[in-house]
Write a protein that holds these residues in place. Structure first.
Motif, PDB file in Angstrom:
ATOM      1  N   TYR A  53      37.231  45.328  32.763  1.00  0.00           N
ATOM      2  CA  TYR A  53      36.248  44.461  33.423  1.00  0.00           C
ATOM      3  C   TYR A  53      36.891  43.335  34.227  1.00  0.00           C
ATOM      4  N   PRO A  56      37.780  44.907  39.320  1.00  0.00           N
ATOM      5  CA  PRO A  56      36.578  45.439  39.971  1.00  0.00           C
ATOM      6  C   PRO A  56      36.720  46.879  40.443  1.00  0.00           C
ATOM      7  N   ARG A  80      30.328  41.502  36.463  1.00  0.00           N
ATOM      8  CA  ARG A  80      31.214  42.370  37.250  1.00  0.00           C
ATOM      9  C   ARG A  80      30.687  43.800  37.281  1.00  0.00           C
ATOM     10  N   GLU A  83      27.932  43.831  39.955  1.00  0.00           N
ATOM     11  CA  GLU A  83      28.538  43.834  41.291  1.00  0.00           C
ATOM     12  C   GLU A  83      29.061  45.231  41.649  1.00  0.00           C
TER      13      GLU A  83
END
Length: 310
Positions: A53, A56, A80, A83
């Motif tokens: 994590y 990305p 994350r 995203e």
């Protein structure tokens, strides 16, 4: 319903229940995302991917081709994950909410653990990814032998151990948040982790996800909960302290003055209870949507869980 690729983020008890139901009772392709190797799950035929994590690109790569993410991770890792899900064009995301209703959570809530930030991020990306919050009230497993922590749930919450929430069924003591902020009796909605898993997996087949999907095994007064446990255990409580918002806030002040952080977290969960965080009107939306799912009554679950325990 067509086959989808579903990613379950996390390997706590709830994640494992959801994963098992997807694997054994649907035609969907399951992907389990974990920070650490899962040899037991892999040996049982589960497709597991190790995710970093802090990287990305690692998360983005793991989500390629995924239709829906069900998250049981919180804090920065979940942000994350959201995203990356947007970048990978994931269609739907269910954040790690479950028990209480987010709409009743106060700004700066001590029980938040990064959940509000995740909802705000999903709202920010609402044109790119759809989401829903699954609300089940209190997990039955808060009252299990070993508490929620026995399933790997709520370990860092400060209220996941046996006896941390409302009552200690082993020692037969209780801190009962019986009276709510309106001066009436406190009710809580409750559901077992297994039934939550069943409802969540069935919801995967829904064409449209509203902002919130409720489910409930049983809705009871706190006083009824105490009585049910007394009947199942076959003996009276040694001590019950009945609380209203005033007494709980007084106890919280004492715990703050003493620097007792563990007690503060337990009291904050009780305060959320009298504020109605874990209570909602029946039937739950998913109970109505899927009437063939008959949740286990709390008394049956509790009696089975504590059979043979002195």
């Amino acid at each position: 319903m067509s086959t989808m690729r579903i990613a379950v983020a996390g390997t706590c008890g709830l994640a494992k229940v959801i994963s098992r139901i997807i694997q054994e009772h649907t035609s969907h392709q399951l992907l389990v995302l974990s920070r650490t190797p899962q040899p037991t799950l892999a040996s049982q035929g589960y497709q597991c991917l190790i995710v970093d994590y802090n990287d990305p690109s690692s998360i983005h790569h793991s989500l390629m081709g995924v239709d829906t993410v069900i998250s049981t991770v919180t804090g920065t890792p979940q942000l994350r994950l959201i995203e990356a899900a947007v970048q990978a064009r994931v269609r739907r995301f269910a954040p790690a909410e479950f028990e209480g209703r987010p709409s009743l959570r106060l700004v700066g809530d001590p029980l938040d653990r990064g959940r509000a930030a995740a909802l705000a991020l999903l709202q920010h990306y609402s044109q790119n990814i759809k989401s829903t919050v699954f609300v089940c009230g209190v997990f039955y497993e808060r009252f299990a032998v070993g508490g929620l922590a026995s399933l790997g749930i709520g370990i860092n919450s400060g209220a996941g151990g046996e006896g941390d929430y409302i009552l200690d069924a082993r020692n037969m003591t209780a801190q009962a948040p019986a009276y709510n902020t309106a001066g009436g009796y406190t009710s809580i909605s409750m559901t077992s982790v297994y039934d939550v898993g069943r409802f969540v997996v069935r919801a995967l087949d829904m064409i449209f996800w509203p902002a919130e999907l409720t489910m409930c095994g049983e809705r009871v007064l706190v006083s009824q909960l105490i009585q049910t446990v007394r009947q199942c255990r076959g003996r009276d409580f040694a001590h019950v302290q009945w609380h209203n918002p005033g007494t709980l806030n007084y106890e919280l002040t004492l715990a703050q003055l003493a620097g007792d952080h563990a007690r503060q977290r337990r009291l904050q969960a009780l305060i959320a209870t009298v504020e109605g965080r874990y209570d909602f009107a029946l039937p739950g939306a998913l109970n109505t949507q899927f009437p063939d799912i008959q949740p286990e009554p709390f008394q049956n679950w509790f009696a089975r869980n504590w059979v043979g325990v002195p």
